[in-house]
Motif scaffolding. Structure first.
Motif, mmCIF file in Angstrom:
data_model
loop_
_atom_site.group_PDB
_atom_site.id
_atom_site.type_symbol
_atom_site.label_atom_id
_atom_site.label_comp_id
_atom_site.label_asym_id
_atom_site.label_seq_id
_atom_site.Cartn_x
_atom_site.Cartn_y
_atom_site.Cartn_z
ATOM 1 N N UNK A 246 25.292 7.098 -2.228
ATOM 2 C CA UNK A 246 24.731 7.752 -3.122
ATOM 3 C C UNK A 246 24.456 6.671 -4.309
ATOM 4 N N UNK A 247 25.740 6.134 -4.634
ATOM 5 C CA UNK A 247 25.728 5.081 -5.729
ATOM 6 C C UNK A 247 24.654 3.834 -5.314
ATOM 7 N N UNK A 248 24.651 3.240 -4.016
ATOM 8 C CA UNK A 248 23.652 2.289 -3.746
ATOM 9 C C UNK A 248 22.351 2.732 -3.695
ATOM 10 N N UNK A 249 22.081 4.032 -3.375
ATOM 11 C CA UNK A 249 20.739 4.822 -3.115
ATOM 12 C C UNK A 249 20.094 4.738 -4.662
ATOM 13 N N UNK A 250 20.931 5.060 -5.679
ATOM 14 C CA UNK A 250 20.570 4.921 -7.000
ATOM 15 C C UNK A 250 20.032 3.572 -7.406
ATOM 16 N N UNK A 251 20.945 2.486 -7.013
ATOM 17 C CA UNK A 251 20.366 1.085 -7.439
ATOM 18 C C UNK A 251 18.982 0.722 -6.537
ATOM 19 N N UNK A 252 18.813 1.175 -5.301
ATOM 20 C CA UNK A 252 17.936 0.859 -4.580
ATOM 21 C C UNK A 252 16.546 1.618 -5.101
ATOM 22 N N UNK A 253 16.787 2.599 -5.350
ATOM 23 C CA UNK A 253 15.683 3.856 -5.931
ATOM 24 C C UNK A 253 15.045 2.939 -7.240
ATOM 25 N N UNK A 254 16.040 2.458 -8.003
ATOM 26 C CA UNK A 254 15.460 1.617 -9.171
ATOM 27 C C UNK A 254 14.950 0.363 -8.690
ATOM 28 N N UNK A 255 15.489 -0.467 -7.964
ATOM 29 C CA UNK A 255 15.175 -1.897 -7.660
ATOM 30 C C UNK A 255 13.919 -1.823 -6.968
ATOM 31 N N UNK A 256 13.688 -1.103 -6.166
ATOM 32 C CA UNK A 256 12.648 -1.186 -5.002
ATOM 33 C C UNK A 256 11.341 -0.583 -5.656
ATOM 34 N N UNK A 257 11.602 0.476 -6.492
ATOM 35 C CA UNK A 257 10.374 0.986 -7.262
ATOM 36 C C UNK A 257 9.843 -0.234 -8.263
ATOM 37 N N UNK A 258 10.620 -0.675 -8.871
ATOM 38 C CA UNK A 258 10.074 -1.680 -9.656
ATOM 39 C C UNK A 258 9.513 -2.796 -8.863
ATOM 40 N N UNK A 259 10.255 -3.402 -7.791
ATOM 41 C CA UNK A 259 9.705 -4.475 -6.976
ATOM 42 C C UNK A 259 8.211 -4.329 -6.205
ATOM 43 N N UNK A 260 8.053 -2.895 -5.899
ATOM 44 C CA UNK A 260 6.936 -2.414 -5.111
ATOM 45 C C UNK A 260 5.883 -2.553 -6.403
ATOM 46 N N UNK A 261 5.974 -2.421 -7.559
ATOM 47 C CA UNK A 261 4.976 -2.303 -8.716
ATOM 48 C C UNK A 261 5.159 -3.414 -9.728
ATOM 49 N N UNK A 262 5.893 -4.471 -9.167
ATOM 50 C CA UNK A 262 6.158 -5.311 -10.164
ATOM 51 C C UNK A 262 4.849 -6.191 -10.811
ATOM 52 N N UNK A 263 3.933 -6.517 -9.902
ATOM 53 C CA UNK A 263 2.808 -7.099 -10.379
ATOM 54 C C UNK A 263 1.903 -6.215 -11.299
ATOM 55 N N UNK A 264 1.780 -5.074 -10.789
ATOM 56 C CA UNK A 264 1.047 -3.988 -11.470
ATOM 57 C C UNK A 264 1.679 -3.805 -12.943
ATOM 58 N N UNK A 265 3.052 -3.679 -13.077
ATOM 59 C CA UNK A 265 3.732 -3.692 -14.148
ATOM 60 C C UNK A 265 3.312 -4.633 -15.178
ATOM 61 N N UNK A 266 3.402 -5.755 -14.862
ATOM 62 C CA UNK A 266 2.910 -6.940 -15.626
ATOM 63 C C UNK A 266 1.741 -6.853 -16.047
ATOM 64 N N UNK A 267 0.827 -6.524 -14.999
ATOM 65 C CA UNK A 267 -0.669 -6.443 -15.267
ATOM 66 C C UNK A 267 -0.875 -5.427 -16.653
ATOM 67 N N UNK A 268 -0.186 -4.513 -16.381
ATOM 68 C CA UNK A 268 -0.457 -3.228 -17.175
ATOM 69 C C UNK A 268 0.165 -3.528 -18.777
ATOM 70 N N UNK A 269 1.117 -4.535 -18.745
ATOM 71 C CA UNK A 269 1.428 -5.126 -20.164
ATOM 72 C C UNK A 269 0.564 -6.563 -20.875
ATOM 73 N N UNK A 270 -0.471 -6.759 -20.194
ATOM 74 C CA UNK A 270 -1.202 -7.809 -20.410
ATOM 75 C C UNK A 270 -1.224 -9.013 -19.668
ATOM 76 N N UNK A 271 -0.351 -9.029 -18.723
ATOM 77 C CA UNK A 271 -0.156 -10.454 -17.979
ATOM 78 C C UNK A 271 -1.312 -10.402 -16.827
ATOM 79 N N UNK A 272 -1.333 -11.493 -16.270
ATOM 80 C CA UNK A 272 -2.261 -11.637 -15.160
ATOM 81 C C UNK A 272 -1.730 -11.354 -13.669
#
Length: 427
Positions: A246-272
Motif C-alpha cells: 500500500x505504501x509503495x502504491x501511494x508513491x507510484x500513484x503520485x510519481x507515475x501520474x506526474x511522469x505520464x503528464x509531465x510534458x503537458x504539466x510544463x506546457x500548462x505552466x507556459x513552457x514548451x
C-alpha cells in the motif's frame, strides 16, 4: 549442459567475470533501448494522439489505466509461470509479442485500438518481458549483491531516457506512427542478445548465486538446491506484505501520474513541449545516482527503510512542481522527482531478502497487483482534472496528501521488515 552457448562464453565461465554480471549487462542493454523507445516514451504520445485522433487527455489517459488493470489482474499468473517455467522463457515470448505491438501501434486508427495495443502487446507482454523478468533472474543469480545487480537494470532503464529527445525529434519530423515503428526495430535488435544468452538460474549452468561454489544443474523452472523462501499464503498472512504494498502504491500513484503528464504539466505552466521533453529525459537520467545509492543502501539496511527516503523525495518533487513558475524551479522539481526512479530495484531486492527464492515471483507479482491497482487511475484522474479545471494544480495538491499517507505507511513497513528478513550474512 552448456552446449547452447558459444565456446567463448563457455570457456570464460571458470575465470574472470562471474556469468551473472554478464547477464546483468545483457538485460541492461535491453532495458536501455526499451526505456527510450517504449514505456518512458509514452508521455511524448499524449499531445500527438490528442491532435491526430481528436480525443481528450482524459480519454487518452485511459490507455494507462486499462493497461494497469490488465497487468494487475494477470500479475500473479505471470509470477506463477516464471516460478514454474523460468523467467527467461516468459521473457523471450514477451519480447517477441512486444515487438509486434510497436508495429501494430504505428497503424492504429482509433482510440480503442490504441488502448488495446497499449494494454496487451505493449502493456502485458512488455511488462512481463522488460519490467518483470529481469528482477527474478537476478534474484536467482545473486545473494550478497542482489540490490546492486537489480539496481544496474534501473540505471540503464533511466539512462535510456537519453533516447527520448531522439524519439521526440522523430515524432516531430516523421510523425508518431513512423517514430513508433522505428522504435520497434531498435527494440528487437537490442533484445536479441538477452534472448539468446540469458539463463534463469545459475544452477542451469552448474553455478551457484554469486559464483561462490559449484552446484548441481537444475531445470529452468527450479530455484536450485537449498533455495528457500516464504510461500504466498504465509507472506499474505503478515502485515508487512500489505503495508509495503500500500505504501509503495501511494508513491507510484503520485510519481507515475506526474511522469505520464509531465510534458503537458510544463506546457500548462507556459513552457514548451521541447523543454518538457528535455526535462523528462533529465529526470530519468538523474534517477541513476538515486538508483545506485538506493541499491547500496538496500543491501545494508533493507528495502522498506530506503523506500521511506524515496517517498520523501517524491513528495518534495510534487510540492516544488505545484508551485514552480520558472525554469530553475522546473529543474529542482525534476531532480527531486528523479528519486522515484529508485523504487523498483529497492523494492524488488528488498522482497528477495525478505522472502527468498523459491516463491519469489508469485509473491513479488502479487504485491505488484496492489501497486498497479494503486497507480492505475493516477494518469486518468490527472487528465480528467486538467479537462475540468484547465490546469494541474488541483491534482498536484491531491497528490501531496497521497504522498503523506505513503510516508506513514512505509514507516510502518520499515518497522516490520527486520523480523521478516532472510538476508544472508557476509562471511
Amino acid at each position: 549442459m552448456l552446449s547452447g552457448l558459444p565456446t567463448s562464453f563457455q570457456t570464460n565461465l571458470g575465470r574472470g567475470m562471474f556469468y551473472g554480471w554478464r547477464i546483468v549487462l545483457l538485460l541492461s542493454l535491453t532495458r536501455f533501448v526499451a526505456s527510450g523507445v517504449g514505456m518512458n516514451a509514452r508521455s511524448l504520445l499524449v499531445l500527438p494522439l490528442e491532435k491526430d485522433l481528436g480525443v481528450t487527455r482524459a480519454e487518452i489517459s485511459l490507455m494507462f489505466t486499462v493497461e494497469a488493470l490488465v497487468i494487475a489482474a494477470t500479475a500473479p499468473l505471470g509470477g506463477w509461470l516464471m516460478d514454474r517455467y523460468g523467467a527467461r522463457r516468459i521473457m523471450v515470448v514477451g519480447l517477441l509479442i512486444s515487438t509486434g505491438g510497436f508495429f501494430l501501434l504505428s497503424i492504429a486508427q482509433s482510440l480503442w485500438q490504441v488502448i488495446v495495443i497499449i494494454a496487451l502487446p505493449l502493456g502485458l507482454a512488455y511488462n512481463w518481458s522488460i519490467l518483470n523478468a529481469g528482477a527474478p533472474i537476478l534474484n536467482n543469480w545473486f545473494n550478497l549483491k542482489k540490490a546492486k545487480a537489480i539496481a544496474l537494470l534501473s540505471v540503464f532503464h533511466g539512462a535510456g531516457a537519453a533516447l527520448l529527445p531522439l524519439m521526440a525529434l522523430g515524432i516531430s519530423t516523421f510523425g508518431w506512427r513512423w517514430a513508433t515503428a522505428i522504435g520497434g526495430i531498435a527494440f528487437i535488435t537490442a533484445a536479441l542478445p538477452s534472448m539468446i544468452f540469458t539463463r534463469s538460474t545459475p544452477e542451469e549452468m552448474g553455478l551457484t548465486p554469486d559464483g561462490i561454489e559449484q552446484a548441481t544443474p537444475h531445470s529452468p523452472g527450479q530455484s536450485g538446491a537449498g533455495a528457500e523462501g516464504t510461500d504466498l499464503r504465509e507472506a499474505m498472512g503478515k502485515p508487512f506484505f500489505w503495508v509495503l504494498g500500500i505504501g509503495t502504491a501511494c508513491m507510484l500513484f503520485a510519481n507515475l501520474s506526474v511522469i505520464a503528464h509531465f510534458v503537458a504539466i510544463l506546457v500548462s505552466k507556459g513552457s514548451t513541449e521541447s523543454t518538457g521533453a528535455a526535462l523528462l529525459s533529465v529526470q530519468f537520467v538523474m534517477a541513476v545516482p538515486f538508483v545506485i545509492i538506493g541499491g547500496w543502501a538496500t543491501d545494508r539496511f533493507g528495502g522498506a527503510k530506503v523506500l521511506v527516503g524515496v517517498m520523501v523525495g517524491v513528495t518534495a518533487g510534487v510540492a516544488v512542481l505545484l508551485w514552480a513558475t520558472d525554469i530553475w524551479s522546473y529543474v529542482i522539481a525534476t531532480v527531486l522527482l528523479a528519486s522515484g526512479g529508485a523504487v523498483w530495484p529497492v523494492l524488488w531486492a528488498g522482497l528477495g531478502y525478505v522472502y527468498g527464492r523459491a516463491h519469489y515471483n508469485v509473491i513479488r507479482l502479487s504485491i505488484y497487483s496492489i501497486l498497479i491497482l494503486g497507480m492505475s487511475t493516477g494518469p486518468y484522474f490527472a487528465g480528467l482534472s486538467f479537462d475540468r479545471t484547465g490546469d494541474y494544480s488541483a491534482w498536484l495538491t491531491t497528490l501531496l496528501f497521497v504522498c503523506a499517507a505513503g510516508i506513514l505507511t512505509l514507516i510502518v513497513a520499515a518497522w516490520a521488515e527486520g523480523s521478516a528478513s532472510k538476508k544472508p550474512q557476509r562471511a
